[in-house]
Write an enzyme that holds these catalytic residues in place. Structure first.
Site, short mmCIF file in Angstrom:
data_model
loop_
_atom_site.label_atom_id
_atom_site.label_comp_id
_atom_site.label_asym_id
_atom_site.label_seq_id
_atom_site.Cartn_x
_atom_site.Cartn_y
_atom_site.Cartn_z
N ASP A 52 65.30 -20.93 -39.22
CA ASP A 52 66.57 -21.27 -38.61
C ASP A 52 67.21 -19.95 -38.21
O ASP A 52 67.28 -19.01 -39.00
CB ASP A 52 67.49 -22.06 -39.53
CG ASP A 52 68.57 -22.78 -38.71
OD1 ASP A 52 68.21 -23.61 -37.86
OD2 ASP A 52 69.76 -22.47 -38.87
N TYR A 61 69.13 -16.53 -25.93
CA TYR A 61 70.15 -15.54 -25.55
C TYR A 61 69.56 -14.15 -25.30
O TYR A 61 70.31 -13.19 -25.10
CB TYR A 61 71.23 -15.47 -26.64
CG TYR A 61 71.91 -16.80 -26.89
CD1 TYR A 61 72.99 -17.21 -26.10
CD2 TYR A 61 71.45 -17.67 -27.88
CE1 TYR A 61 73.60 -18.44 -26.31
CE2 TYR A 61 72.05 -18.91 -28.09
CZ TYR A 61 73.11 -19.28 -27.31
OH TYR A 61 73.71 -20.52 -27.50
N ASP A 62 68.25 -14.03 -25.30
CA ASP A 62 67.63 -12.71 -25.09
C ASP A 62 68.13 -11.96 -23.85
O ASP A 62 68.34 -10.75 -23.92
CB ASP A 62 66.10 -12.83 -25.04
CG ASP A 62 65.47 -12.96 -26.42
OD1 ASP A 62 66.00 -12.36 -27.37
OD2 ASP A 62 64.46 -13.67 -26.55
N ARG A 91 63.53 -12.10 -36.21
CA ARG A 91 62.39 -12.93 -36.61
C ARG A 91 61.23 -12.04 -37.07
O ARG A 91 60.55 -12.37 -38.04
CB ARG A 91 61.96 -13.81 -35.42
CG ARG A 91 60.85 -14.80 -35.73
CD ARG A 91 60.74 -15.89 -34.68
NE ARG A 91 61.98 -16.64 -34.59
CZ ARG A 91 62.89 -16.47 -33.63
NH1 ARG A 91 62.68 -15.63 -32.64
NH2 ARG A 91 64.02 -17.16 -33.66
#
Ligand code: ITT
Length: 224
Positions: free
Chosen positions: A78, A163-164, A190
């Site tokens: 998440d 949102y990168d 991540r």
């Protein structure tokens, strides 16, 4: 039936319905000596309800839910973007920001609209990721990672997802959408969480179960 099936490699279900995450995990978990499988491949729908208030709660909900349904060792993530000028929004609701019907592009536009009067130095934020691993025997462990950045005024770059395109890394002068998958994995929330997950999986595969004695530093369930 019954008895161990010694010659079948143990499977790890990477439980996500987000293809962007799945691509990153495929690379990040390459060294884990487990056969990686997906929700698609095991015929399980990505429909766990994320009713928690924190990344950790939702990661655990997802990992437990898909583990129970499939009986497989399961990893779920998440994650989301916290923007300081928005009091931490979109946060755990990053995937649902603005409500249903928005695409990644639409959510980015909404974010930029909500930040239109915010000066560069106040556009700070971070991506956070909590990974939960659930064992069929019932244990769950979590690890986390974060990366700090600035929300740009305009999208730039075509890689990554979510949102990168507006997540600017000051030390590189690039957005995470301008990085290759490999370079993003080196420094992303991540990537950082996955490194810890890989270490945890290696430990447990080496025979120390997830409920084994804690090390001298004390509990490590959800360190940052
Ligand atoms: P699963 O729950 O099926 O894994 P999801 O996309 O719904 O997929 P989350 O609930 O964890 O997953 O929401 C994560 C959202 O946060 C994601 O959809 C993006 O909008 C954002 N996000 C997380 N990691 C990101 C990353 O590396 N780059 C860009 N945006 C990211």
């Amino acid at each position: 039936m019954g008895g161990m099936v010694e010659d079948v490699p143990m499977r790890l279900l990477v439980a996500t319905g987000n293809p962007g995450k799945a691509r990153e995990f495929e690379e990040l978990l390459r060294e884990v000596p487990l056969e990686i499988t997906s929700l698609d491949r095991v015929g399980c729908k990505a429909d766990a309800e994320e009713v928690g208030d924190t990344f950790e709660e939702n990661a655990i909900i997802k990992a437990r839910s898909y583990c129970r349904r499939t009986g497989l060792l399961t990893l779920a993530d998440d994650s989301g973007l916290e923007v300081d000028a928005l009091g931490g929004d979109p946060g755990v609701r990053s995937a649902r920001y603005g409500g249903p019907g928005y695409t990644d592009e639409g959510r980015v536009e909404l974010l930029l609209r909500n930040l239109r009067d915010v000066a560069w130095e106040d556009r700070t934020g971070r991506f956070r990721c909590v990974i939960a691993i659930a064992w069929p025997e019932g244990q769950v462990r979590t690890v986390e990672g974060a990366v700090e950045g600035i929300i740009q005024y305009e999208p730039r770059g075509a890689n990554g997802f979510g949102y990168d395109p507006v997540f600017h890394l000051p030390h590189l002068g690039k957005t995470t959408a301008e990085l290759s998958l490999k370079d993003k994995n080196e420094l992303s929330h991540r990537g950082r969480a996955a490194k810890k997950a890989v270490a945890l999986l290696r430990e447990t595969l080496a025979g120390q179960g997830p409920e084994g004695p804690e090390g001298p530093e004390g509990p490590e369930g959800s360190e940052g």
